[in-house]
Scaffold this motif. Structure first.
Motif, PDB file in Angstrom:
ATOM      1  N   LEU A  96       0.840  -1.203   0.000  1.00 34.48           N
ATOM      2  CA  LEU A  96       0.000   0.000   0.000  1.00 34.48           C
ATOM      3  C   LEU A  96       0.874   1.250   0.000  1.00 34.48           C
ATOM      4  O   LEU A  96       0.595   2.219  -0.726  1.00 34.48           O
ATOM      5  CB  LEU A  96      -0.936   0.001   1.220  1.00 34.48           C
ATOM      6  N   THR A 100       1.101   4.308  -3.177  1.00 36.70           N
ATOM      7  CA  THR A 100       0.367   5.502  -2.733  1.00 36.70           C
ATOM      8  C   THR A 100       0.091   6.486  -3.862  1.00 36.70           C
ATOM      9  O   THR A 100      -0.977   7.085  -3.934  1.00 36.70           O
ATOM     10  CB  THR A 100       1.170   6.255  -1.636  1.00 36.70           C
ATOM     11  N   LYS A 203       0.816  -4.351  -6.954  1.00 41.40           N
ATOM     12  CA  LYS A 203      -0.628  -4.519  -7.191  1.00 41.40           C
ATOM     13  C   LYS A 203      -1.006  -5.980  -7.410  1.00 41.40           C
ATOM     14  O   LYS A 203      -2.136  -6.371  -7.136  1.00 41.40           O
ATOM     15  CB  LYS A 203      -1.090  -3.641  -8.366  1.00 41.40           C
ATOM     16  N   LEU A 206      -1.622  -7.199  -3.947  1.00 40.90           N
ATOM     17  CA  LEU A 206      -2.857  -6.648  -3.366  1.00 40.90           C
ATOM     18  C   LEU A 206      -4.089  -7.287  -4.031  1.00 40.90           C
ATOM     19  O   LEU A 206      -5.075  -7.590  -3.358  1.00 40.90           O
ATOM     20  CB  LEU A 206      -2.885  -5.117  -3.518  1.00 40.90           C
ATOM     21  N   LEU A 217      -6.917  -7.553   3.661  1.00 38.72           N
ATOM     22  CA  LEU A 217      -6.695  -6.330   2.879  1.00 38.72           C
ATOM     23  C   LEU A 217      -7.494  -5.160   3.455  1.00 38.72           C
ATOM     24  O   LEU A 217      -6.968  -4.053   3.616  1.00 38.72           O
ATOM     25  CB  LEU A 217      -7.050  -6.560   1.404  1.00 38.72           C
ATOM     26  N   ASP A 218      -8.771  -5.414   3.777  1.00 37.59           N
ATOM     27  CA  ASP A 218      -9.619  -4.346   4.348  1.00 37.59           C
ATOM     28  C   ASP A 218      -8.981  -3.746   5.595  1.00 37.59           C
ATOM     29  O   ASP A 218      -8.874  -2.523   5.733  1.00 37.59           O
ATOM     30  CB  ASP A 218     -10.980  -4.915   4.779  1.00 37.59           C
ATOM     31  N   CYS A 220      -5.903  -3.806   6.535  1.00 36.40           N
ATOM     32  CA  CYS A 220      -4.661  -3.075   6.238  1.00 36.40           C
ATOM     33  C   CYS A 220      -4.959  -1.730   5.586  1.00 36.40           C
ATOM     34  O   CYS A 220      -4.310  -0.724   5.875  1.00 36.40           O
ATOM     35  CB  CYS A 220      -3.737  -3.907   5.358  1.00 36.40           C
ATOM     36  N   GLN A 221      -5.975  -1.725   4.679  1.00 35.48           N
ATOM     37  CA  GLN A 221      -6.336  -0.446   4.056  1.00 35.48           C
ATOM     38  C   GLN A 221      -6.828   0.547   5.109  1.00 35.48           C
ATOM     39  O   GLN A 221      -6.475   1.720   5.083  1.00 35.48           O
ATOM     40  CB  GLN A 221      -7.402  -0.659   2.982  1.00 35.48           C
ATOM     41  N   ASN A 222      -7.641   0.036   6.045  1.00 36.45           N
ATOM     42  CA  ASN A 222      -8.110   0.918   7.125  1.00 36.45           C
ATOM     43  C   ASN A 222      -6.940   1.445   7.942  1.00 36.45           C
ATOM     44  O   ASN A 222      -6.880   2.635   8.270  1.00 36.45           O
ATOM     45  CB  ASN A 222      -9.064   0.168   8.067  1.00 36.45           C
ATOM     46  N   SER A 225      -5.031   4.019   5.855  1.00 36.69           N
ATOM     47  CA  SER A 225      -5.686   5.275   5.454  1.00 36.69           C
ATOM     48  C   SER A 225      -5.478   6.343   6.519  1.00 36.69           C
ATOM     49  O   SER A 225      -5.704   7.519   6.295  1.00 36.69           O
ATOM     50  CB  SER A 225      -7.168   5.039   5.202  1.00 36.69           C
ATOM     51  N   CYS A 246      -6.814  -6.605  12.459  1.00 33.40           N
ATOM     52  CA  CYS A 246      -6.375  -7.406  11.303  1.00 33.40           C
ATOM     53  C   CYS A 246      -6.093  -8.852  11.731  1.00 33.40           C
ATOM     54  O   CYS A 246      -5.443  -9.088  12.751  1.00 33.40           O
ATOM     55  CB  CYS A 246      -5.101  -6.791  10.720  1.00 33.40           C
TER      56      CYS A 246
END
Ligand code: GDD
Ligand code: MG
Length: 353
Positions: A96, A100, A203, A206, A217-218, A220-222, A225, A246
């Motif tokens: 991620l 960026t 990618k 991911l 993934l969710d 980690c994205q949270n 962010s 996680c």
């Protein structure tokens, strides 16, 4: 562009009592002047790469930053995890971070605690791997499996790819099989050990994680962010609460066992994951009685031992196949064939201190 991603968040508990929670093995100088982390980065010299992303635990941030500084590295990005959630989330955070601004670089994912004797062969294997990673494959490096080790992932070779006979489709990837299964794999002669090093596009990883473990993934994205960039250091802190949510899973179980995009490149470069005291005995020079000795040690009628002492003199007489490790506050004496059980001491200490 290739970005090395060095995973340095492990606890190295099988090298207790030298490896401690506050000073795990990747930061120790077990084989010479440099720590295992520093060796990992130095052995990339000569490859066309940019400074590494280091991903480690919050509590080791100054240790990690100082060791990078000693390499004269304009400290690359250091991503800090508030807790360890194993390698699938760690690599997701690195991916991620690397994407960026919309880029999609190749990530060369490395463990921070391996020994590789032949740097040139390692570089050649990376060069062989790049075209497959470029095409959207998840490439791993395979070591010809020579014994039924249960601490490794096993990769069954599929069809050969290309002309140099060094790259194969991954027919099957099995993480840490039981002894009997590992034994069958060894007899078949078709398996590599997974070295735990990978190369792929950020990618690609991911996307595969989204396919097989969207929950990881969710999370980690949270966590990503809401990053916090340290004003005076290169530390990147992810959101603690989001990362705590996680799941804990390795890349091997989360993605490599499931993906249809796996490719394995054969690696014959004197690789050793230094997972235990007996592997340190294996990779280090020995005296005429096959003892590997560090520090002030006296031996007589003693063979095939690994003896390491920080301060006091250690004398060993009439003993064979032992590991003796002496530190300021703890002494380990263990049969060389039982070194995997060091973890039991660490568990005991966790529960009783
Ligand atoms: N940042 C971060 N966060 N790094 C981690 C974490 C984490 O939560 N957990 C582990 N690491 C780092 C370790 O420091 C090490 O450098 C690397 O990731 C691999 O973790 P290990 O815990 O040492 O994995 P393993 O040895 O049990 O198994 C892996 O390596 C074997 C080869 O040594 C697997 O990939 C196996 O399939 C493989 O055979
Ligand atoms: Mg390991």
């Amino acid at each position: 562009m290739i970005i090395p991603v060095v995973m340095a968040g492990g606890t190295g508990s099988r090298l207790w009592p030298m490896s401690r929670e506050l000073y795990p093995k990747q930061y120790l100088r077990l084989n010479g002047d440099k720590s295992m982390l520093q060796e990992t980065i130095s052995r990339l010299d000569g490859l066309k790469i940019v400074p590494p992303i280091l991903i480690c635990n919050e509590q080791h941030r100054f240790l990690a930053a100082e060791q990078l500084r000693q390499l004269d590295l304009a400290a690359g990005n250091i991503i800090l995890e508030p807790v360890g959630r194993n390698t699938a989330p760690a690599i997701a955070l690195a991916a991620l971070s690397a994407t960026t601004h919309g880029e999609n670089p190749l990530l060369l994912v490395l463990a921070a605690d391996h020994v590789i004797a032949d740097k040139n062969a390692f570089h050649q294997a990376i060069t062989n791997a790049i075209p497959y990673a470029d095409q959207g494959k998840l490439v791993t490096f395979g070591i010809v499996a020579t014994g039924p080790e249960t601490g490794y992932g096993y990769i069954q070779r599929g069809e050969p790819l290309g002309e140099n006979k060094m790259a194969f489709d991954v027919h099957r990837f099995v993480e840490k099989p039981d002894f009997e299964t590992a034994n069958n794999y060894i007899s078949s002669g078709e398996y590599y050990w997974n070295s735990g090093m990978f190369i792929f596009r950020a990618k690609t990883y991911l996307d595969e994680l989204a396919k097989y473990r969207p929950d990881i993934l969710d999370a980690c994205q949270n966590a990503f962010s809401n990053i916090e960039k340290d004003a005076c250091q290169d530390f990147i802190r992810v959101d603690k609460e989001a990362f705590l949510a996680c799941p804990d899973e390795s890349i091997d179980y989360a993605v490599m066992e499931k993906t249809a995009e796996g490719v394995v490149i054969a690696l014959d470069a004197g690789w050793n994951d230094v997972g235990s005291w007996s592997s340190l005995w294996e990779v280090n020079p020995k005296d005429t009685e096959s003892n590997c000795i560090t520090g002030d040690v006296f031996t007589h009628s003693t063979n095939n031992c690994y003896i390491n002492t920080d301060e006091k003199l250690v004398a060993a007489i009439g003993v064979d196949n032992l590991v003796i490790v002496n530190t300021k506050d703890a002494v380990l004496v263990i049969d060389k064939s039982k070194v995997q059980d060091v973890k039991k001491v660490v568990e005991y200490l966790k529960n009783n201190q």
